[in-house]
Design a protein around this motif. Structure first.
Motif, PDB file in Angstrom:
ATOM      1  N   UNK A 188       0.832  -1.202   0.000  1.00  0.00           N
ATOM      2  CA  UNK A 188       0.000   0.000   0.000  1.00  0.00           C
ATOM      3  C   UNK A 188       0.869   1.256   0.000  1.00  0.00           C
ATOM      4  N   UNK A 189       1.930   1.237   0.771  1.00  0.00           N
ATOM      5  CA  UNK A 189       2.868   2.355   0.740  1.00  0.00           C
ATOM      6  C   UNK A 189       3.538   2.449  -0.634  1.00  0.00           C
ATOM      7  N   UNK A 231      -6.729 -11.723  -4.306  1.00  0.00           N
ATOM      8  CA  UNK A 231      -7.805 -10.835  -4.760  1.00  0.00           C
ATOM      9  C   UNK A 231      -8.117  -9.732  -3.752  1.00  0.00           C
ATOM     10  N   UNK A 232      -8.139 -10.065  -2.466  1.00  0.00           N
ATOM     11  CA  UNK A 232      -8.465  -9.055  -1.460  1.00  0.00           C
ATOM     12  C   UNK A 232      -7.427  -7.939  -1.463  1.00  0.00           C
ATOM     13  N   UNK A 233      -6.150  -8.311  -1.571  1.00  0.00           N
ATOM     14  CA  UNK A 233      -5.089  -7.294  -1.613  1.00  0.00           C
ATOM     15  C   UNK A 233      -5.166  -6.478  -2.899  1.00  0.00           C
ATOM     16  N   UNK A 234      -5.423  -7.123  -4.016  1.00  0.00           N
ATOM     17  CA  UNK A 234      -5.536  -6.378  -5.273  1.00  0.00           C
ATOM     18  C   UNK A 234      -6.659  -5.350  -5.173  1.00  0.00           C
ATOM     19  N   UNK A 235      -7.774  -5.747  -4.597  1.00  0.00           N
ATOM     20  CA  UNK A 235      -8.887  -4.808  -4.425  1.00  0.00           C
ATOM     21  C   UNK A 235      -8.470  -3.628  -3.551  1.00  0.00           C
ATOM     22  N   UNK A 236      -7.705  -3.898  -2.491  1.00  0.00           N
ATOM     23  CA  UNK A 236      -7.236  -2.819  -1.614  1.00  0.00           C
ATOM     24  C   UNK A 236      -6.257  -1.905  -2.346  1.00  0.00           C
ATOM     25  N   UNK A 237      -5.401  -2.486  -3.171  1.00  0.00           N
ATOM     26  CA  UNK A 237      -4.452  -1.680  -3.950  1.00  0.00           C
ATOM     27  C   UNK A 237      -5.184  -0.796  -4.950  1.00  0.00           C
ATOM     28  N   UNK A 238      -6.210  -1.341  -5.581  1.00  0.00           N
ATOM     29  CA  UNK A 238      -7.006  -0.545  -6.513  1.00  0.00           C
ATOM     30  C   UNK A 238      -7.681   0.618  -5.797  1.00  0.00           C
ATOM     31  N   UNK A 239      -8.195   0.341  -4.611  1.00  0.00           N
ATOM     32  CA  UNK A 239      -8.849   1.407  -3.864  1.00  0.00           C
ATOM     33  C   UNK A 239      -7.850   2.494  -3.492  1.00  0.00           C
ATOM     34  N   UNK A 240      -6.659   2.090  -3.067  1.00  0.00           N
ATOM     35  CA  UNK A 240      -5.631   3.080  -2.713  1.00  0.00           C
ATOM     36  C   UNK A 240      -5.186   3.886  -3.935  1.00  0.00           C
ATOM     37  N   UNK A 241      -5.030   3.213  -5.054  1.00  0.00           N
ATOM     38  CA  UNK A 241      -4.535   3.895  -6.254  1.00  0.00           C
ATOM     39  C   UNK A 241      -5.572   4.833  -6.855  1.00  0.00           C
ATOM     40  N   UNK A 242      -6.839   4.487  -6.754  1.00  0.00           N
ATOM     41  CA  UNK A 242      -7.877   5.296  -7.381  1.00  0.00           C
ATOM     42  C   UNK A 242      -7.617   5.436  -8.865  1.00  0.00           C
ATOM     43  N   UNK A 243      -7.754   6.667  -9.357  1.00  0.00           N
ATOM     44  CA  UNK A 243      -7.491   6.902 -10.777  1.00  0.00           C
ATOM     45  C   UNK A 243      -6.087   7.445 -11.010  1.00  0.00           C
ATOM     46  N   UNK A 244      -5.213   7.320 -10.000  1.00  0.00           N
ATOM     47  CA  UNK A 244      -3.847   7.845 -10.126  1.00  0.00           C
ATOM     48  C   UNK A 244      -2.881   6.840 -10.736  1.00  0.00           C
ATOM     49  N   UNK A 245      -3.199   5.557 -10.631  1.00  0.00           N
ATOM     50  CA  UNK A 245      -2.310   4.490 -11.090  1.00  0.00           C
ATOM     51  C   UNK A 245      -3.177   3.293 -11.440  1.00  0.00           C
ATOM     52  N   UNK A 246      -2.951   2.705 -12.607  1.00  0.00           N
ATOM     53  CA  UNK A 246      -3.729   1.545 -13.014  1.00  0.00           C
ATOM     54  C   UNK A 246      -3.143   0.281 -12.367  1.00  0.00           C
TER      55      UNK A 246
END
Length: 245
Positions: free
Chosen positions: A137-138, A164-179
């Motif tokens: 996440x960092x 999958x759970x971690x990928x979902x968390x990474x997507x949430x952290x990244x938002x639209x700033x990083x794919x």
């Protein structure tokens, strides 16, 4: 719509994946080593021959670990410059794929910064070296600060479905700033399950088949993956489908 990225090892397999409906290709050499930098000739002919897919070119001077020495960084910088010189005339969406980590399980920020800066206008994906990072996440925030375009990950797990759970968390952290691209063990039989569990909008996979004594790309499997991601269902139908898989 889900973007399907297929990892390919040469121009013939790239053409097979494009014909089967892939949206984007990751062009590598030596997939047995996890993918290394393809030759300039391979890159040039691929970009001249392909018609519509996006192309990301692996920049990795060797197999093995993802720690980058000073000499290896020089090679990677030279390869990025060569790819930039080939990319402009062909009209395809071209980018590069890089990665570097430290011995203590962090991103090698100085090396990545120089590689991303060298890529200039070309988008940069950080490959699955990211899955060796302890605090992902960092690391997402660090990649945003560096200007990376995307990261490929299985969430630190052996497969995207397991992570999958971690990928979902990474997507949430990244938002639209990083794919955030989900990759690892994805095939036609489980791609919809991965998409539902992660919320991912992009998936990465190989579609290997043995042909003439070597690995090639299975166009039928690529087509099945693409078709599976294009199926539109409402949430109730999707959940019912997933339970039956």
């Amino acid at each position: 719509m889900t973007t399907v990225e297929i990892c390919v090892s040469d121009v013939p397999t790239a053409l097979v994946a494009e014909a089967a409906g892939a949206d984007r290709l990751e062009l590598c050499a030596d997939l047995g080593q996890g993918g290394t930098t393809p030759s300039p000739g391979t890159v040039e002919v691929a970009l001249r021959t392909l018609r519509r897919v996006g192309v990301r070119v692996m920049v990795r001077p060797r197999g093995g670990d993802f720690r980058v020495s000073g000499i290896e960084e020089q090679v990677m910088l030279a390869d990025i410059e060569a790819i930039r010189s080939l990319a402009n005339p062909h009209g395809l969406a071209v980018g590069v794929v890089v990665g570097a980590v430290t011995a203590d399980g962090g991103l090698d920020l100085p090396v990545l910064r120089r590689l991303i800066e060298a890529a200039g206008p070309l988008p940069v994906t950080v490959h699955k070296a990211f899955d060796e990072v302890g605090d992902q996440l960092r690391a997402i925030e660090e990649l945003v600060d560096l200007g990376a375009d995307a990261v490929l990950t299985s969430g630190g797990a052996p497969t995207a479905l397991a992570g999958a759970t971690r990928i979902a968390a990474l997507r949430q952290r990244a938002g639209d700033r990083l794919r955030v691209i989900a990759g690892g063990g994805i095939r036609s039989h489980n791609v919809r399950q991965v998409l539902a569990a992660t919320g991912a909008r992009e998936v990465h996979l190989r579609a290997p088949v043995r042909r003439d004594g070597r690995e090639a790309t299975d166009g039928n499997e690529v087509r099945r993956v693409v078709d599976a991601t294009r199926v539109q269902t409402d949430p109730a139908q999707r959940n019912s489908s997933l339970l039956s898989e």
